[in-house]
Design a protein around this motif. Structure first.
Motif, mmCIF file in Angstrom:
data_model
loop_
_atom_site.group_PDB
_atom_site.id
_atom_site.type_symbol
_atom_site.label_atom_id
_atom_site.label_comp_id
_atom_site.label_asym_id
_atom_site.label_seq_id
_atom_site.Cartn_x
_atom_site.Cartn_y
_atom_site.Cartn_z
ATOM 1 N N GLY A 45 0.820 -1.206 0.000
ATOM 2 C CA GLY A 45 0.000 0.000 0.000
ATOM 3 C C GLY A 45 0.850 1.250 0.000
ATOM 4 N N ASP A 46 2.045 1.150 -0.608
ATOM 5 C CA ASP A 46 3.023 2.241 -0.553
ATOM 6 C C ASP A 46 2.803 3.178 -1.738
ATOM 7 O OD1 ASP A 46 5.112 3.886 0.008
ATOM 8 O OD2 ASP A 46 6.672 2.350 -0.125
ATOM 9 N N GLY A 47 1.885 4.102 -1.575
ATOM 10 C CA GLY A 47 1.579 5.046 -2.625
ATOM 11 C C GLY A 47 0.452 5.963 -2.193
ATOM 12 N N ILE A 48 0.024 6.817 -3.099
ATOM 13 C CA ILE A 48 -1.003 7.802 -2.800
ATOM 14 C C ILE A 48 -2.041 7.798 -3.921
ATOM 15 C CG2 ILE A 48 0.506 9.263 -1.429
ATOM 16 C CD1 ILE A 48 0.890 11.026 -3.910
ATOM 17 N N PHE A 49 -3.199 8.411 -3.656
ATOM 18 C CA PHE A 49 -4.226 8.451 -4.696
ATOM 19 C C PHE A 49 -5.145 9.649 -4.492
ATOM 20 C CE2 PHE A 49 -6.668 6.603 -1.325
ATOM 21 C CZ PHE A 49 -8.012 6.822 -1.622
ATOM 22 N N GLU A 50 -5.925 9.929 -5.522
ATOM 23 C CA GLU A 50 -6.996 10.919 -5.465
ATOM 24 C C GLU A 50 -8.201 10.356 -6.204
ATOM 25 O OE1 GLU A 50 -7.513 14.037 -4.141
ATOM 26 O OE2 GLU A 50 -5.650 13.780 -3.016
ATOM 27 N N SER A 51 -9.396 10.679 -5.739
ATOM 28 C CA SER A 51 -10.642 10.331 -6.422
ATOM 29 C C SER A 51 -11.341 11.622 -6.820
ATOM 30 C CB SER A 51 -11.561 9.506 -5.515
ATOM 31 O OG SER A 51 -10.976 8.265 -5.203
ATOM 32 N N ILE A 52 -11.577 11.788 -8.110
ATOM 33 C CA ILE A 52 -12.157 13.019 -8.645
ATOM 34 C C ILE A 52 -13.554 12.716 -9.198
ATOM 35 C CG2 ILE A 52 -11.906 14.855 -10.356
ATOM 36 C CD1 ILE A 52 -8.899 14.375 -10.299
ATOM 37 N N GLY A 53 -14.549 13.414 -8.705
ATOM 38 C CA GLY A 53 -15.891 13.253 -9.236
ATOM 39 C C GLY A 53 -15.996 13.862 -10.628
ATOM 40 N N VAL A 54 -16.785 13.230 -11.484
ATOM 41 C CA VAL A 54 -17.005 13.704 -12.851
ATOM 42 C C VAL A 54 -18.512 13.763 -13.080
ATOM 43 C CG1 VAL A 54 -16.525 13.322 -15.304
ATOM 44 C CG2 VAL A 54 -14.875 12.541 -13.579
ATOM 45 N N VAL A 55 -18.993 14.901 -13.559
ATOM 46 C CA VAL A 55 -20.426 15.071 -13.839
ATOM 47 C C VAL A 55 -20.581 15.436 -15.310
ATOM 48 C CG1 VAL A 55 -22.546 16.316 -13.275
ATOM 49 C CG2 VAL A 55 -20.871 15.812 -11.470
ATOM 50 N N ASP A 56 -21.250 14.559 -16.063
ATOM 51 C CA ASP A 56 -21.466 14.778 -17.495
ATOM 52 C C ASP A 56 -20.158 15.094 -18.220
ATOM 53 O OD1 ASP A 56 -24.202 14.321 -17.232
ATOM 54 O OD2 ASP A 56 -24.633 16.433 -16.812
ATOM 55 N N GLY A 57 -19.126 14.348 -17.880
ATOM 56 C CA GLY A 57 -17.836 14.490 -18.542
ATOM 57 C C GLY A 57 -16.949 15.589 -17.993
ATOM 58 N N HIS A 58 -17.440 16.363 -17.011
ATOM 59 C CA HIS A 58 -16.658 17.470 -16.452
ATOM 60 C C HIS A 58 -16.012 17.039 -15.137
ATOM 61 C CE1 HIS A 58 -15.788 21.200 -14.248
ATOM 62 N NE2 HIS A 58 -15.681 21.758 -15.444
ATOM 63 N N PRO A 59 -14.672 16.932 -15.071
ATOM 64 C CA PRO A 59 -14.007 16.578 -13.804
ATOM 65 C C PRO A 59 -14.048 17.759 -12.837
ATOM 66 C CG PRO A 59 -12.372 17.019 -15.511
ATOM 67 C CD PRO A 59 -13.715 17.104 -16.180
ATOM 68 N N GLN A 60 -14.447 17.486 -11.603
ATOM 69 C CA GLN A 60 -14.689 18.536 -10.618
ATOM 70 C C GLN A 60 -13.446 18.828 -9.764
ATOM 71 O OE1 GLN A 60 -17.478 19.791 -11.528
ATOM 72 N NE2 GLN A 60 -19.211 18.924 -10.406
ATOM 73 N N GLU A 61 -13.197 20.125 -9.536
ATOM 74 C CA GLU A 61 -12.144 20.566 -8.605
ATOM 75 C C GLU A 61 -10.792 19.919 -8.914
ATOM 76 O OE1 GLU A 61 -12.658 22.907 -6.508
ATOM 77 O OE2 GLU A 61 -14.837 23.031 -6.487
ATOM 78 N N VAL A 62 -10.410 19.922 -10.195
ATOM 79 C CA VAL A 62 -9.176 19.242 -10.599
ATOM 80 C C VAL A 62 -7.954 19.845 -9.903
ATOM 81 C CG1 VAL A 62 -7.641 18.726 -12.545
ATOM 82 C CG2 VAL A 62 -10.121 18.507 -12.806
ATOM 83 N N GLU A 63 -7.848 21.159 -9.875
ATOM 84 C CA GLU A 63 -6.653 21.783 -9.305
ATOM 85 C C GLU A 63 -6.502 21.465 -7.823
ATOM 86 O OE1 GLU A 63 -4.334 23.074 -11.192
ATOM 87 O OE2 GLU A 63 -5.665 22.535 -12.832
ATOM 88 N N ALA A 64 -7.614 21.472 -7.089
ATOM 89 C CA ALA A 64 -7.547 21.144 -5.658
ATOM 90 C C ALA A 64 -7.068 19.716 -5.448
ATOM 91 C CB ALA A 64 -8.908 21.358 -5.007
ATOM 92 N N HIS A 65 -7.529 18.793 -6.302
ATOM 93 C CA HIS A 65 -7.088 17.403 -6.184
ATOM 94 C C HIS A 65 -5.613 17.256 -6.535
ATOM 95 C CE1 HIS A 65 -10.775 15.212 -5.223
ATOM 96 N NE2 HIS A 65 -11.423 16.056 -6.011
#
Length: 294
Positions: A45-65
């Motif tokens: 489990g040696d790593g990091i991740f992000e989960s980004i919500g997508v609504v109608d093809g638009h990824p949300q809050e990309v810069e914050a993630h």
């Protein structure tokens, strides 16, 4: 959640540039094997991740993630991600998402044991249907996380505040919540303060003031919470960060768990005691969270 697409990334250095960013991506069959046996993301489990919500093809809050991905990499002594490259990966997989709600996952691993470089990939999948919990709400129990509020300062090697792949404790907490007849949990410190949920951030309402635990106790700073606080401030409400005693949970006028994919889920019950739910106000929060947000 069925994977729609998967993209292996050949990580660039943080300051590296290229005229052909697409050449650093390799599209792979999401149903086919892609990692080697020595991969440290699966072994440790040696790593990091992000989960980004997508609504109608638009990824949300990309810069914050992406900013949080870089922060997690720094805490974990991983190479700093090239944000232009990761931004390109997000847009590439988002193009495969189509209408409705989806989720993009970004993963950066330390790579193969004794290998020369990290391993990185991005995936896109259909999101689960969270419409019911956004309206009907969730029952929550408090669970002791087992460390004091000042643990991050005294023990930085615990990596508190990094979004790591080591989620065994988080998943165990959710199973314990289910055993207790609840839907989710809120972690508390051993000295009696509120932290966060296993996969979400807590927001409380006191009159016209909205409160979330201060991100100084090893709390992952929630991208959805940050966006909601900006929205609430624009609506004239007060937003604050506090070190919140557990007892204050029971006196809140309302409470929500918020996250990038489930969005705002109102808490209907805390440790068996009913909490007030403002259905109309919650709907307005989720309307905002379902709108395009950069």
């Amino acid at each position: 959640m069925a994977l729609r697409t998967a993209l292996m990334i050949a990580p660039l250095g943080a300051d590296e540039t290229t005229d052909d960013l697409a050449a650093t991506f390799t599209t792979v069959d999401p149903a086919a094997p892609a990692l080697t046996v020595g991969e440290l993301s699966t072994q440790r489990g040696d790593g990091i991740f992000e989960s980004i919500g997508v609504v109608d093809g638009h990824p949300q809050e990309v810069e914050a993630h992406l900013e949080r991905l870089a922060h997690s990499a720094q805490l974990c002594d991983l190479p700093a991600p090239n944000l232009e490259q990761w931004r390109g990966a997000v847009l590439t997989v988002a193009a495969e998402c189509g209408p409705g709600e989806s989720v993009i996952k970004l993963i950066l691993s330390r790579g193969v044991e004794h290998g020369p470089s990290p391993t990185a990939w991005a995936t896109a999948a259909s999101a689960a249907d969270f419409s019911r919990v956004r309206t009907d709400g969730i029952r929550v129990v408090t669970l002791d996380r087992g460390y004091s509020i000042d643990a991050p300062a005294s023990a930085p090697w615990l990596l508190l505040g990094a979004k790591t792949l080591s989620y065994a404790v988080n998943m165990a907490a959710l199973r314990e919540a289910h055993r207790r007849g609840a839907d989710d949990a809120v972690f508390t410190s051993s000295d009696g303060y509120v932290l966060e949920a296993p996969t979400a951030t807590l927001i409380l309402r006191r009159g016209d003031t909205f409160v979330t635990p201060a991100p100084n106790g090893g709390i992952l700073h929630g991208t959805t919470q940050l966006s909601l606080f900006e929205h609430l401030a624009d609506r004239g409400f007060t937003t604050v960060y506090e070190t919140i005693p557990v007892a204050d949970l029971r006196t809140a006028d309302a409470a929500w768990l918020v996250s990038s994919v489930r969005l705002a889920a109102p808490i209907t019950e805390l440790d068996g005691a009913a909490l007030t739910v403002d259905a109309e106000f919650t709907a307005s929060l989720n309307d905002y969270l379902l709108s395009p947000r950069d």
